[in-house]
Write an enzyme that holds these catalytic residues in place. Structure first.
Site, PDB file in Angstrom:
ATOM      1  N   TRP A  98       0.851  -1.055   0.108  1.00 53.90           N
ATOM      2  CA  TRP A  98       0.021   0.080  -0.057  1.00 53.90           C
ATOM      3  C   TRP A  98       0.808   1.247  -0.037  1.00 53.90           C
ATOM      4  O   TRP A  98       1.766   1.240   0.851  1.00 53.90           O
ATOM      5  CB  TRP A  98      -1.184   0.061   1.091  1.00 53.90           C
ATOM      6  CG  TRP A  98      -1.771   1.362   1.181  1.00 53.90           C
ATOM      7  CD1 TRP A  98      -2.600   1.972   0.605  1.00 53.90           C
ATOM      8  CD2 TRP A  98      -1.192   2.624   2.402  1.00 53.90           C
ATOM      9  NE1 TRP A  98      -2.842   3.153   0.737  1.00 53.90           N
ATOM     10  CE2 TRP A  98      -2.088   3.614   1.942  1.00 53.90           C
ATOM     11  CE3 TRP A  98      -0.359   2.662   3.390  1.00 53.90           C
ATOM     12  CZ2 TRP A  98      -2.085   4.765   2.593  1.00 53.90           C
ATOM     13  CZ3 TRP A  98      -0.277   3.673   3.795  1.00 53.90           C
ATOM     14  CH2 TRP A  98      -1.215   4.842   3.551  1.00 53.90           C
TER      15      TRP A  98
ATOM     16  N   GLU B 269      -3.171  -2.877  -2.594  1.00 58.47           N
ATOM     17  CA  GLU B 269      -4.074  -2.265  -1.844  1.00 58.47           C
ATOM     18  C   GLU B 269      -4.522  -1.011  -2.603  1.00 58.47           C
ATOM     19  O   GLU B 269      -3.642  -0.164  -2.643  1.00 58.47           O
ATOM     20  CB  GLU B 269      -3.993  -2.341  -0.546  1.00 58.47           C
ATOM     21  CG  GLU B 269      -4.900  -1.712   0.353  1.00 58.47           C
ATOM     22  CD  GLU B 269      -4.551  -1.648   1.913  1.00 58.47           C
ATOM     23  OE1 GLU B 269      -3.473  -1.626   2.336  1.00 58.47           O
ATOM     24  OE2 GLU B 269      -5.538  -1.226   2.711  1.00 58.47           O
TER      25      GLU B 269
ATOM     26  N   LYS C 264      -6.932   2.642  -2.793  1.00 59.06           N
ATOM     27  CA  LYS C 264      -7.600   3.536  -1.561  1.00 59.06           C
ATOM     28  C   LYS C 264      -8.223   4.584  -2.348  1.00 59.06           C
ATOM     29  O   LYS C 264      -7.971   4.977  -3.526  1.00 59.06           O
ATOM     30  CB  LYS C 264      -6.688   3.947  -0.677  1.00 59.06           C
ATOM     31  CG  LYS C 264      -7.208   4.896   0.477  1.00 59.06           C
ATOM     32  CD  LYS C 264      -6.092   4.925   1.448  1.00 59.06           C
ATOM     33  CE  LYS C 264      -6.289   5.860   2.761  1.00 59.06           C
ATOM     34  NZ  LYS C 264      -5.549   5.827   3.779  1.00 59.06           N
TER      35      LYS C 264
ATOM     36  N   ASP D  42      -9.768  -3.179   1.207  1.00 58.00           N
ATOM     37  CA  ASP D  42      -9.820  -2.641   2.556  1.00 58.00           C
ATOM     38  C   ASP D  42     -11.072  -1.844   2.806  1.00 58.00           C
ATOM     39  O   ASP D  42     -11.568  -0.967   1.915  1.00 58.00           O
ATOM     40  CB  ASP D  42      -8.758  -1.631   2.686  1.00 58.00           C
ATOM     41  CG  ASP D  42      -8.704  -1.081   4.185  1.00 58.00           C
ATOM     42  OD1 ASP D  42      -9.925  -0.637   4.778  1.00 58.00           O
ATOM     43  OD2 ASP D  42      -7.598  -0.959   4.904  1.00 58.00           O
TER      44      ASP D  42
ATOM     45  N   HIS E 155     -11.661   1.903   2.553  1.00 51.48           N
ATOM     46  CA  HIS E 155     -10.986   2.536   1.309  1.00 51.48           C
ATOM     47  C   HIS E 155     -11.913   2.754   0.058  1.00 51.48           C
ATOM     48  O   HIS E 155     -11.519   2.914  -1.161  1.00 51.48           O
ATOM     49  CB  HIS E 155      -9.835   1.630   0.558  1.00 51.48           C
ATOM     50  CG  HIS E 155      -8.763   1.925   1.717  1.00 51.48           C
ATOM     51  ND1 HIS E 155      -7.323   1.372   1.387  1.00 51.48           N
ATOM     52  CD2 HIS E 155      -8.764   2.304   3.009  1.00 51.48           C
ATOM     53  CE1 HIS E 155      -6.921   1.547   2.633  1.00 51.48           C
ATOM     54  NE2 HIS E 155      -7.380   2.073   3.272  1.00 51.48           N
TER      55      HIS E 155
ATOM     56  N   HIS F  98      -8.614  -6.493   4.075  1.00 45.98           N
ATOM     57  CA  HIS F  98      -8.386  -5.587   5.303  1.00 45.98           C
ATOM     58  C   HIS F  98      -9.541  -5.374   5.998  1.00 45.98           C
ATOM     59  O   HIS F  98     -10.319  -4.528   5.423  1.00 45.98           O
ATOM     60  CB  HIS F  98      -7.625  -4.244   4.937  1.00 45.98           C
ATOM     61  CG  HIS F  98      -6.074  -4.857   4.807  1.00 45.98           C
ATOM     62  ND1 HIS F  98      -5.187  -3.527   4.738  1.00 45.98           N
ATOM     63  CD2 HIS F  98      -5.467  -5.694   5.015  1.00 45.98           C
ATOM     64  CE1 HIS F  98      -3.977  -4.186   4.700  1.00 45.98           C
ATOM     65  NE2 HIS F  98      -4.226  -5.406   4.734  1.00 45.98           N
TER      66      HIS F  98
ATOM     67  N   ASP G  61     -12.448   6.790   6.546  1.00 45.35           N
ATOM     68  CA  ASP G  61     -11.281   5.734   6.740  1.00 45.35           C
ATOM     69  C   ASP G  61     -10.765   5.605   8.171  1.00 45.35           C
ATOM     70  O   ASP G  61      -9.692   5.776   8.207  1.00 45.35           O
ATOM     71  CB  ASP G  61     -10.275   5.603   5.614  1.00 45.35           C
ATOM     72  CG  ASP G  61      -9.485   4.445   5.706  1.00 45.35           C
ATOM     73  OD1 ASP G  61      -9.896   3.309   6.218  1.00 45.35           O
ATOM     74  OD2 ASP G  61      -7.933   4.482   5.379  1.00 45.35           O
TER      75      ASP G  61
ATOM     76  N   ASP H 227     -10.532   3.633  10.711  1.00 48.64           N
ATOM     77  CA  ASP H 227     -10.171   2.378  10.844  1.00 48.64           C
ATOM     78  C   ASP H 227     -10.406   1.892  12.558  1.00 48.64           C
ATOM     79  O   ASP H 227      -9.799   1.812  13.538  1.00 48.64           O
ATOM     80  CB  ASP H 227      -8.656   2.394  11.033  1.00 48.64           C
ATOM     81  CG  ASP H 227      -8.123   2.455   9.514  1.00 48.64           C
ATOM     82  OD1 ASP H 227      -8.075   1.364   9.014  1.00 48.64           O
ATOM     83  OD2 ASP H 227      -7.384   3.257   9.279  1.00 48.64           O
TER      84      ASP H 227
ATOM     85  N   ASP I 171      -7.300  -4.609   9.628  1.00 42.27           N
ATOM     86  CA  ASP I 171      -6.887  -3.329   9.604  1.00 42.27           C
ATOM     87  C   ASP I 171      -7.723  -2.344  10.467  1.00 42.27           C
ATOM     88  O   ASP I 171      -8.501  -1.894   9.657  1.00 42.27           O
ATOM     89  CB  ASP I 171      -6.606  -2.990   8.180  1.00 42.27           C
ATOM     90  CG  ASP I 171      -5.772  -1.676   8.178  1.00 42.27           C
ATOM     91  OD1 ASP I 171      -5.044  -1.335   9.042  1.00 42.27           O
ATOM     92  OD2 ASP I 171      -5.352  -1.174   6.911  1.00 42.27           O
TER      93      ASP I 171
HETATM   94  C1  LIG Z   1      -0.845   0.439   8.077  1.00 40.86           C
HETATM   95  C2  LIG Z   1      -1.675  -0.449   6.946  1.00 40.86           C
HETATM   96  O1  LIG Z   1      -0.854  -1.125   6.104  1.00 40.86           O
HETATM   97  C3  LIG Z   1      -2.280   0.616   6.308  1.00 40.86           C
HETATM   98  O2  LIG Z   1      -3.409   0.704   7.116  1.00 40.86           O
HETATM   99  C4  LIG Z   1      -2.895   0.470   4.975  1.00 40.86           C
HETATM  100  O3  LIG Z   1      -3.174  -0.899   4.959  1.00 40.86           O
HETATM  101  C5  LIG Z   1      -3.975   1.052   4.682  1.00 40.86           C
HETATM  102  O4  LIG Z   1      -5.090   0.658   4.679  1.00 40.86           O
HETATM  103  C6  LIG Z   1      -3.892   2.732   4.666  1.00 40.86           C
HETATM  104  O5  LIG Z   1      -5.326   3.334   5.040  1.00 40.86           O
HETATM  105 MN    MN Z   2      -5.546  -1.343   4.674  1.00 37.06          MN
END
Ligand SMILES: C[C@H](O)[C@H](O)[C@@H](O)C(=O)CO
Ligand code: MN
Length: 418
Positions: free
Chosen positions: A185, A226, A228, A259, A262, A286, A294, A296, A326
């Site tokens: 990523w 990955e 985004k 993800d 994303h 993810h 996003d 998390d 993630d």
């Molecule tokens: C730290 C991770 O690799 C990172 O979160 C990545 O996977 C991501 O989702 C960035 O938005």
């Molecule tokens: Mn991710």
């Protein structure tokens, strides 16, 4: 002595049998589905390079709950606490910044030896490892670009970092006897209107081709990419968009990473799985929880997590979908965050395995959408929790919320002293 868990299990077994669902087979299958826990929940994505630099790349861990891991030994100790509270198979997903070295090592010079302790630890635990190059939180990514950078020297640095990461990933796979999934990523993107989008994407494509040019046996290592939608400071343009990587993974035969945070707020990755699986051999997930962006947040047992699990199970994608997590929440106990999110992913998988899918498929094929909806809703209240508790008991982990006591004790005796 028959416990209340045993009694509930026997009743649940009989109830599911009425729907032709064999709970023992469901548990057997659940034991073949590892969830890859991400190391970065334990220290807010800081890593152990000890440069004192900030987390950059458009991602943020908000909160300052006390007790975060400050070195690899602490992180492993915290992980052990979490692992002991989560039933069934797990893997660990490491980022390159979690290396161990007495002296500073440049990212393009990382080697397997910097991860030898992790490998020994994983071997003892009987766990596989996954890996990620870390293309953020570094002076050479400070202007927002890495593999697509216009400066060939900076691009070369990140290409070398990703190549070095692949060698470490393959080392994990060889040492532990299970392929490491290595996810690339990059944060590359622009805050504002971008004129020459094509040039950035062309450079990213060419750089990735260089990264993956060395052939590595799939027995040991899988490449994943990955996409985004946007990041903080890269709101207008992301080089590695969904279309970019779907095209890349399809043509280069890499895995595609989806993800959950994303995409546009109403877009869900559960609906992308059946499409992606028609074109790519392997998918990396993810699993995360975006709240308005996003963000998390810790994974819940919510509709989307359940829908993701259903897609994997209904389509028997066991060997082709790699389930990773993630999220990084720094506002609550970090070990509890791992336990809550990972148990939820596993609960969703179990519920999907207990679904009377053949019956539902038949109703759909017959055009009986009324019965399909009725049964989809009714089966939500079948006694899956009794099956979960037996699963936890068989794996010697707490069946219910008692796990929190263990986390609290560790917090008092260890985390609060950091
Ligand atoms: C730290 C991770 O690799 C990172 O979160 C990545 O996977 C991501 O989702 C960035 O938005
Ligand atoms: Mn991710």
């Amino acid at each position: 002595m028959t416990t209340s868990i045993d009694q509930a299990w026997n009743l649940a077994k009989a109830r599911y049998a009425e729907f032709d669902v064999d709970v023992e087979s469901a548990l057997k299958l659940l034991d073949t589905l590892p969830v890859s826990m991400h190391c970065w929940q334990g220290d807010d994505v800081a890593g152990f390079e000890n440069t004192g630099g900030a987390l950059t790349g458009g991602i943020q861990a908000t909160g300052n709950y006390p007790g975060k891991a400050r070195n690899a030994a602490e992180l492993r100790s915290d992980l052990e606490q979490a692992l002991a509270l989560i039933p069934g198979p797990k893997r660990l997903n490491l980022h390159a910044i979690y290396l161990e070295s007495d002296t500073a090592v440049e990212r393009n010079e990382i080697e397997p030896k910097h991860f030898a302790n992790w490998v020994e630890w994983a071997r003892q635990k009987g766990m596989g490892l996954d890996f990620n190059p870390s293309c953020f939180s570094h002076p050479l990514s400070a202007d927002g670009f890495t593999l697509s950078h216009a400066n060939p020297e900076i691009r070369k640095f990140w290409i070398e970092h990703c190549q070095a990461s692949r060698r470490i990933s393959a080392y994990f796979g060889r040492e532990l006897g299970t392929a490491s999934v290595m996810n690339i990523w990059v944060p590359d993107g622009m805050k504002d209107l971008t004129v020459d989008r094509f040039a950035f994407r062309e450079r990213l494509m060419t750089a990735l081709d260089e990264v993956i040019s060395e052939k590595i046996d799939e027995k040991y290592h899988l490449d994943a990419v990955e996409s985004k939608l946007f990041g903080i400071g890269a709101e207008s343009f992301t080089v590695g968009s969904n279309e970019f990587y779907l095209g890349y993974a399809t043509t280069r035969k890499t895995a595609l990473c989806l993800d959950a945070g994303h995409f546009h707020p109403t877009e869900v990755i559960s609906d992308k799985i059946s499409t992606a699986m028609l074109y790519v051999q392997h998918l990396l997930l993810h699993v995360s929880r975006p709240v308005r962006w996003d963000s998390d947040h810790v994974v819940l047992l919510d509709d989307e997590t359940q829908a993701i699990a259903h897609e994997i199970i209904r389509n028997r994608l066991f060997d082709r979908v790699h389930i990773g997590l993630d999220f990084f929440d720094a506002s609550i106990n970090r070990i509890a965050a791992w336990v809550i999110g990972t148990r939820n992913m596993k609960k969703a998988l179990l519920r999907a395995l207990l679904e009377p899918t053949d019956m539902l498929r038949k109703l759909e094929a017959d055009g009986d959408y009324t019965a399909r909806l009725a049964m989809l809703e009714e089966q939500k209240s079948l006694p899956w929790q009794a099956v979960w508790e037996t699963y936890c008991q068989r794996h010697n982990v707490p069946a219910g919320s008692e796990w929190l006591q263990t986390v609290r004790q560790y917090e008092q005796s260890v985390l609060s002293k950091r």
